[in-house]
Design an enzyme around this catalytic site. Structure first.
Site, short mmCIF file in Angstrom:
data_model
loop_
_atom_site.label_atom_id
_atom_site.label_comp_id
_atom_site.label_asym_id
_atom_site.label_seq_id
_atom_site.Cartn_x
_atom_site.Cartn_y
_atom_site.Cartn_z
N GLY A 99 0.79 -1.32 -0.08
CA GLY A 99 -0.06 0.17 0.25
C GLY A 99 0.80 1.11 0.03
N LYS A 380 14.01 1.01 3.84
CA LYS A 380 13.17 2.17 4.08
C LYS A 380 13.87 3.63 3.84
CE LYS A 380 10.23 -0.16 6.86
NZ LYS A 380 8.91 -0.26 6.12
#
Length: 492
Positions: A99, A380
């Site tokens: 998502g 990340k």
């Protein structure tokens, strides 16, 4: 006082109901029906949000999990594998949480479409891993992507390139919930559409939404009908989250009465992981404790590596039949995460979210497995990207493994400064990725570039002061060095 609070709550719920109905009135057809289902989930979350005041845990009731509720991975793998690995694999579905956008790394579109190794994206590597399993064991493990309204369209376009791969790919969308004004507690959006100003009024409500949206999509029932029993869920940006045959065997070989419905992979905390959620025993059940639930005066204790030794990797193995049962009984009770945001115009809003791992307390015979750190390799930032692009790892059939040439199993600590934040800028600054096999620690700050075939060993700190630039020459070997000041290399 209590009576007054109850009246206020009812009034807020009534106003919210009116506003949601107005929003539904701005659309027709399929979009309206999907939103109606989403709003059912949102209304339930909003109702619970109004009930809860203060931290959702009482600190004094927190206990360490019993010894047998978190098993060491070595104990699970020591049992070996069954004669028929294929039988286990044919009961499995791999689900990736897809998502998120690549905005934090300066990229447009879904994060899963960022190239991470040899031109392969996160999604490419995932497809390669599962295809390799299906070919090796002659099985049919499907891949399911949970998209959000932010990633769905771009992801579906890209999926066409995998039509000739030996992996069936399904997608479903997580819900779309309205952001609410922090003061009035009413939706900020006035229209269901995602166009223009209206787009800011919506958000995907965290990965805890997987249970309801998977169930509502009809895909859950479809997979159960095909004989699938378990899903392996993980973040698509965790390159360590590959299908582990030992954990899968442990799941499917449990005696019927003791069927384990939920496994959470945890790993030992280091100082870099102090914010990660941990497992506790609470009211006789295994439960996930997130930093957002911790009372302020206990946050330091929560972060301590001595008291809470493990954290959740978000690699989860969950029974499909159990998800179906809990959804139908409306028994999924996930703690609410209140996420404050400020919109571009300065308006303060809140998002009500939930986390997928928080459901552990709802499942029977839930278990934690303390896995090697190698199963937690999230990308990340560009600092993480540098590690996975380097010779510290080798790539085989979509899986990254630590190079046998690295003498110690820990990954180096890498901290690239703000000049490296965006992927495009980061790529321009490295002519080739340095040799990092013997690196312990790298800090880079300021305007720094690296020539070809640079080798970094031990602790290397490179700091270019404001207005200065440092070019590390091609072929340099830096071992336990601090480089600062100004070093320009000009073309002759």
């Amino acid at each position: 006082m209590a009576q007054f609070q109850e009246m206020m709550r009812q009034q807020l719920e009534s106003s919210m109901h009116t506003e949601l109905e107005k929003l539904l009135g701005t659309s027709t057809g399929a979009e309206k029906e999907v939103s109606r289902k989403d709003f059912e989930g949102f209304t339930n979350l909003f109702h619970r949000f109004l009930q809860v005041k203060g931290p959702s845990v009482e600190w004094v009731k927190i206990q360490r999990p019993p010894e047998d509720s978190i098993q060491p991975y070595d104990k699970i793998s020591a049992r070996g594998l069954p004669d028929s690995v294929a039988n286990c694999l044919n009961k499995l579905v791999v689900v990736k949480l897809n998502g998120g956008l690549g905005t934090s790394m300066g990229c447009k579109g879904p994060k899963s479409l960022i190239s991470v190794r040899n031109e392969n994206t996160f999604l490419d590597l995932t497809v390669q891993q599962i295809e390799h399993l299906n070919k090796t064991y002659n099985t049919d493990v499907p891949l399911v992507l949970m998209n959000s309204f932010n990633t769905d369209e771009d992801t579906k376009k890209i999926l066409q390139k995998y039509t000739h791969h030996r992996v069936k790919i399904h997608t479903f969308n997580q819900s779309r919930y309205p952001r609410i004004n922090k003061e009035s507690l009413l939706p900020v959006s006035t229209h269901l559409s995602m166009n223009g100003q209206s787009a800011e009024g919506w958000y995907p409500p965290g990965h805890g939404d997987i249970y309801a949206s998977f169930y509502n999509s009809g895909l859950l029932d479809q997979l159960i009908e095909q004989g699938k029993e378990y899903i392996f869920v993980s973040n698509i940006d965790n390159l360590g989250a590959t299908v582990d045959l030992h954990i899968l065997h442990h799941l499917v070989s449990q005696p019927n009465g003791k069927r384990c419905e939920f496994i959470m992979e945890v790993t030992d905390k280091t100082r870099a992981d102090v914010k990660g959620g941990t497992l506790i025993q609470y009211d006789g059940k295994l439960r996930l404790l997130e930093i957002a639930q911790v009372p302020k005066d206990h946050v330091d204790e929560f972060k301590s590596v001595s008291k809470f030794k493990i954290f959740n990797t978000n690699n989860l193995w969950i029974s499909l039949a159990a998800i179906k049962r809990l959804q139908e009984q409306k028994a999924m009770d996930l703690e609410i995460i209140v996420n404050p945001k400020t919109l571009d115009g300065g308006q303060n809003v809140i998002q009500l979210e939930t986390a997928v791992g928080a459901a552990i307390k709802c499942f029977d015979n839930a278990l934690g497995i303390n896995v090697p750190r190698s199963r937690f390799l999230p990308v990340k930032t560009t600092s993480d990207l540098l590690l996975v692009m380097s010779n510290l790892y080798s790539l085989d059939a979509g899986s990254l493994t630590m190079s046998p040439k690295r003498e110690f199993p820990t990954t180096p600590h890498v901290k690239l400064g703000s000049s490296f934040t965006k992927v495009q800028e980061y790529l321009i600054r490295f002519e080739s990725i340095p040799d990092m096999l013997e690196l312990d620690h790298l800090t880079v700050s300021g305007d720094v570039t690296f020539g070809k075939n640079v080798s970094l060993k031990g602790t290397v700190i490179i700091i270019a002061n404001h207005g200065d630039r440092i070019d590390i020459p091609a072929g340099s070997m830096l071992e336990n060095k601090i480089v600062s000041g100004n070093l320009r290399i000009m073309d002759h």
